[in-house]
Design a protein around this motif. Structure first.
Motif: not given
Length: 138
Positions: A88, A91, A95, A123, A127, A131
Motif C-alpha cells: 500500500e 502504491r 501514484e 504488486f 493491484f 508497478p
C-alpha cells in the motif's frame, strides 16, 4: 485529491469488510488494544527490511505465538498484514507525482522489500498491473 480519495475508499473498504473470526471468539478489549499497538509499531518501521516477527514481538513485550494469535483473530497472518501495508505504501508513492523521478526499485527498497522481482510479482497480484505500468496509468 485522488490520493486522499483512494485512502478514504481503502479505509471504508476495510471498515465494511467482514473479517472471519477464528473459532468465533470476539477479541477482548485488551487484545484489540494490543493488536493496534503492534500494528502501529509495524507501520512506523515498515521501511526496515530486517523487521521480523521476533523483533516485533520483543519490542512489544509479547511472544511471537501470542502476536500471531492476535492477527489470526482478525483473519490474516502477521506476514500478510506487513506485506499488504508495504504494498500500500509503494502504491501511494507510485501514484504521487512528487515520486515520478524515483525508480520503482528505489520505492520498493524504501518500504522494506529486499527483492524487486518478488515485489513486482506481489504488486501485480495485488493491484492488477506491474508497478511501472501502474504508474503510467495514474
Amino acid at each position: 485529491a485522488n490520493r486522499v480519495a483512494n485512502n478514504l475508499l481503502d479505509l471504508l473498504g476495510v471498515a465494511l469488510t467482514r473479517r472471519p473470526r477464528v473459532r468465533n471468539t470476539a477479541p477482548t478489549t485488551r487484545s484489540a488494544a494490543m493488536l493496534r499497538r503492534v500494528q502501529e509499531f509495524i507501520d512506523s518501521r515498515l521501511d526496515d527490511e530486517t523487521l521480523t516477527p521476533s523483533v516485533i514481538a520483543r519490542s512489544n513485550k509479547m511472544s511471537v505465538r501470542y502476536m500471531n494469535k492476535l492477527f489470526e483473530r482478525e483473519g490474516y497472518s502477521l506476514s500478510r498484514w506487513v506485506r499488504m501495508r508495504r504494498l500500500e505504501r509503494c502504491r501511494l508513492d507510485l501514484e504521487d507525482p512528487l515520486s515520478n523521478r524515483r525508480q520503482v526499485s528505489d520505492i520498493a527498497y524504501s518500504h522494506g522489500f529486499k527483492n524487486v522481482s518478488h515485489f513486482n510479482r506481489l504488486f501485480k497480484a495485488r493491484f492488477g498491473s506491474a508497478p511501472g505500468a501502474f504508474r503510467q496509468e495514474k
